[in-house]
Design a protein around this motif. Structure first.
Motif, PDB file in Angstrom:
ATOM      1  N   SER A 243     -11.210  -6.603   0.251  1.00  0.00           N
ATOM      2  CA  SER A 243     -12.240  -5.525   0.312  1.00  0.00           C
ATOM      3  C   SER A 243     -12.956  -5.905  -0.030  1.00  0.00           C
ATOM      4  CB  SER A 243     -11.212  -5.273  -1.648  1.00  0.00           C
ATOM      5  OG  SER A 243     -11.723  -6.116  -2.476  1.00  0.00           O
ATOM      6  N   ASP A 244     -13.606  -6.872   0.663  1.00  0.00           N
ATOM      7  CA  ASP A 244     -15.458  -7.258   0.697  1.00  0.00           C
ATOM      8  C   ASP A 244     -15.689  -6.357   1.903  1.00  0.00           C
ATOM      9  OD1 ASP A 244     -17.561  -8.103   1.916  1.00  0.00           O
ATOM     10  OD2 ASP A 244     -16.928 -10.234   0.694  1.00  0.00           O
ATOM     11  N   LYS A 245     -17.112  -4.977   1.569  1.00  0.00           N
ATOM     12  CA  LYS A 245     -17.625  -4.199   2.141  1.00  0.00           C
ATOM     13  C   LYS A 245     -18.267  -4.864   3.155  1.00  0.00           C
ATOM     14  CE  LYS A 245     -18.111  -1.121  -1.889  1.00  0.00           C
ATOM     15  NZ  LYS A 245     -18.498  -0.295  -2.820  1.00  0.00           N
ATOM     16  N   ASP A 246     -18.930  -6.426   3.084  1.00  0.00           N
ATOM     17  CA  ASP A 246     -19.408  -6.522   4.203  1.00  0.00           C
ATOM     18  C   ASP A 246     -18.960  -6.379   5.228  1.00  0.00           C
ATOM     19  OD1 ASP A 246     -21.961  -6.262   3.014  1.00  0.00           O
ATOM     20  OD2 ASP A 246     -21.627  -8.551   2.305  1.00  0.00           O
ATOM     21  N   VAL A 247     -17.416  -7.146   4.728  1.00  0.00           N
ATOM     22  CA  VAL A 247     -16.587  -7.226   6.336  1.00  0.00           C
ATOM     23  C   VAL A 247     -15.915  -6.303   6.179  1.00  0.00           C
ATOM     24  CG1 VAL A 247     -13.937  -8.916   6.571  1.00  0.00           C
ATOM     25  CG2 VAL A 247     -15.607 -10.217   5.269  1.00  0.00           C
ATOM     26  N   LEU A 248     -16.071  -4.890   5.562  1.00  0.00           N
ATOM     27  CA  LEU A 248     -15.920  -3.424   5.507  1.00  0.00           C
ATOM     28  C   LEU A 248     -15.831  -3.065   6.987  1.00  0.00           C
ATOM     29  CD1 LEU A 248     -13.514  -2.822   2.723  1.00  0.00           C
ATOM     30  CD2 LEU A 248     -12.236  -3.548   4.921  1.00  0.00           C
ATOM     31  N   ALA A 249     -17.241  -3.693   6.625  1.00  0.00           N
ATOM     32  CA  ALA A 249     -18.075  -2.912   7.429  1.00  0.00           C
ATOM     33  C   ALA A 249     -18.879  -3.281   9.256  1.00  0.00           C
ATOM     34  CB  ALA A 249     -19.644  -2.665   7.091  1.00  0.00           C
ATOM     35  N   ALA A 250     -18.014  -4.490   9.512  1.00  0.00           N
ATOM     36  CA  ALA A 250     -17.864  -4.745  10.198  1.00  0.00           C
ATOM     37  C   ALA A 250     -16.058  -4.446  11.442  1.00  0.00           C
ATOM     38  CB  ALA A 250     -17.533  -6.795  10.421  1.00  0.00           C
ATOM     39  N   ILE A 251     -15.425  -3.777  10.473  1.00  0.00           N
ATOM     40  CA  ILE A 251     -14.633  -3.045  11.031  1.00  0.00           C
ATOM     41  C   ILE A 251     -14.540  -1.596  11.594  1.00  0.00           C
ATOM     42  CG2 ILE A 251     -11.843  -2.703  11.243  1.00  0.00           C
ATOM     43  CD1 ILE A 251     -12.182  -5.015   9.193  1.00  0.00           C
TER      44      ILE A 251
ATOM     45  N   ARG B 275      -8.675   4.961 -12.016  1.00  0.00           N
ATOM     46  CA  ARG B 275      -9.003   4.828 -10.408  1.00  0.00           C
ATOM     47  C   ARG B 275      -8.532   3.400 -10.007  1.00  0.00           C
ATOM     48  NH1 ARG B 275     -14.802   7.080  -9.705  1.00  0.00           N
ATOM     49  NH2 ARG B 275     -14.425   9.182  -9.155  1.00  0.00           N
ATOM     50  N   LEU B 276      -8.109   2.665  -9.064  1.00  0.00           N
ATOM     51  CA  LEU B 276      -7.598   0.762  -9.042  1.00  0.00           C
ATOM     52  C   LEU B 276      -8.916   0.213  -8.505  1.00  0.00           C
ATOM     53  CD1 LEU B 276      -4.560   2.845  -6.513  1.00  0.00           C
ATOM     54  CD2 LEU B 276      -4.602   2.523  -8.673  1.00  0.00           C
ATOM     55  N   GLU B 277      -7.968  -1.011  -8.699  1.00  0.00           N
ATOM     56  CA  GLU B 277      -8.820  -2.229  -8.105  1.00  0.00           C
ATOM     57  C   GLU B 277      -9.195  -2.261  -6.792  1.00  0.00           C
ATOM     58  OE1 GLU B 277      -9.525  -4.716 -10.554  1.00  0.00           O
ATOM     59  OE2 GLU B 277      -9.515  -2.929 -12.337  1.00  0.00           O
ATOM     60  N   PRO B 278      -9.645  -2.743  -6.569  1.00  0.00           N
ATOM     61  CA  PRO B 278     -10.639  -3.225  -5.166  1.00  0.00           C
ATOM     62  C   PRO B 278      -9.486  -3.668  -3.855  1.00  0.00           C
ATOM     63  CG  PRO B 278     -12.647  -3.545  -6.012  1.00  0.00           C
ATOM     64  CD  PRO B 278     -11.560  -3.542  -7.508  1.00  0.00           C
ATOM     65  N   ASN B 279      -8.404  -4.225  -4.613  1.00  0.00           N
ATOM     66  CA  ASN B 279      -7.817  -4.762  -3.560  1.00  0.00           C
ATOM     67  C   ASN B 279      -6.658  -3.943  -3.298  1.00  0.00           C
ATOM     68  OD1 ASN B 279      -6.820  -5.504  -6.272  1.00  0.00           O
ATOM     69  ND2 ASN B 279      -5.676  -6.834  -5.632  1.00  0.00           N
ATOM     70  N   GLN B 280      -6.558  -3.065  -4.395  1.00  0.00           N
ATOM     71  CA  GLN B 280      -4.704  -1.673  -4.488  1.00  0.00           C
ATOM     72  C   GLN B 280      -6.003  -1.768  -3.385  1.00  0.00           C
ATOM     73  OE1 GLN B 280      -4.671  -2.053  -8.642  1.00  0.00           O
ATOM     74  NE2 GLN B 280      -2.179  -1.419  -8.353  1.00  0.00           N
TER      75      GLN B 280
ATOM     76  N   GLY C 127       0.660  -1.552  -0.187  1.00  0.00           N
ATOM     77  CA  GLY C 127       0.277  -0.539  -0.094  1.00  0.00           C
ATOM     78  C   GLY C 127       1.233   0.974  -0.154  1.00  0.00           C
ATOM     79  N   ALA C 128       2.149   1.276   1.018  1.00  0.00           N
ATOM     80  CA  ALA C 128       3.215   2.448   0.535  1.00  0.00           C
ATOM     81  C   ALA C 128       3.984   2.727  -0.538  1.00  0.00           C
ATOM     82  CB  ALA C 128       3.972   2.439   1.494  1.00  0.00           C
ATOM     83  N   ASP C 129       3.932   1.333  -1.149  1.00  0.00           N
ATOM     84  CA  ASP C 129       4.492   2.506  -2.768  1.00  0.00           C
ATOM     85  C   ASP C 129       3.078   2.296  -3.478  1.00  0.00           C
ATOM     86  OD1 ASP C 129       6.339   0.538  -2.068  1.00  0.00           O
ATOM     87  OD2 ASP C 129       6.688  -1.217  -2.903  1.00  0.00           O
ATOM     88  N   LEU C 130       2.281   2.051  -3.502  1.00  0.00           N
ATOM     89  CA  LEU C 130       1.197   2.274  -3.759  1.00  0.00           C
ATOM     90  C   LEU C 130       0.744   3.985  -4.269  1.00  0.00           C
ATOM     91  CD1 LEU C 130      -1.328  -0.777  -4.713  1.00  0.00           C
ATOM     92  CD2 LEU C 130      -0.496   0.083  -6.916  1.00  0.00           C
TER      93      LEU C 130
END
Length: 141
Positions: free
Chosen positions: A126-134, A98-103, A41-44
């Protein structure tokens, strides 16, 4: 009199669902990304985001800071889904860039690292359901 049992019939499942939802939400402080992912992520970030947000994530002109107090104030209490969705709108002036979700997930891992959130053993997805729980909090709770 039939309204009271009907009200209870709806209130109990709603309360149960809210209770279960609260229990399934976890904090970023539980280690939600890996060090390797933050490095990617730092490189990107350097290639794609630093022109607008600064090399040190301090923000520039209309682009907000992505680390430190201003970032913590803006996102404290929000889910990673909200932050991720905002990131997916970047860059705002060039949708084709724009980038890919995993990026975006890798860049989000870098932002968490830059905000002193410790890494864990599983990569951020990058699963939004998982991210919604964090939930992002500026400090461990």
């Amino acid at each position: 009199m039939t309204r009271l049992p009907l009200t209870i019939a709806f209130a109990v499942p709603v309360a149960l669902f809210a209770s279960l939802s609260a229990q399934t939400t976890k904090s970023v402080w539980t280690g939600v990304y890996t060090t390797a992912q933050a490095t990617r992520g730092a490189d990107l970030y350097k290639r794609v985001c630093s022109e607008c947000h600064g090399d040190d994530l301090e923000g520039r002109e209309k682009s907000p800071a992505l680390a430190g107090g201003p970032f913590a104030e803006r996102w404290d209490g929000a889910t990673l889904k909200k932050l991720f969705e905002r990131m997916q709108e970047m860059p705002p002036d060039d949708p084709k860039a724009r980038l890919e979700p995993n990026q975006y997930a890798d860049i989000l891992a870098f932002l968490l690292s830059a905000n002193d959130v410790p890494a864990g053993s599983q990569p951020l997805v990058s699963d939004k359901d998982v991210l919604a729980a964090i939930k992002y909090t500026s400090r461990p709770q």
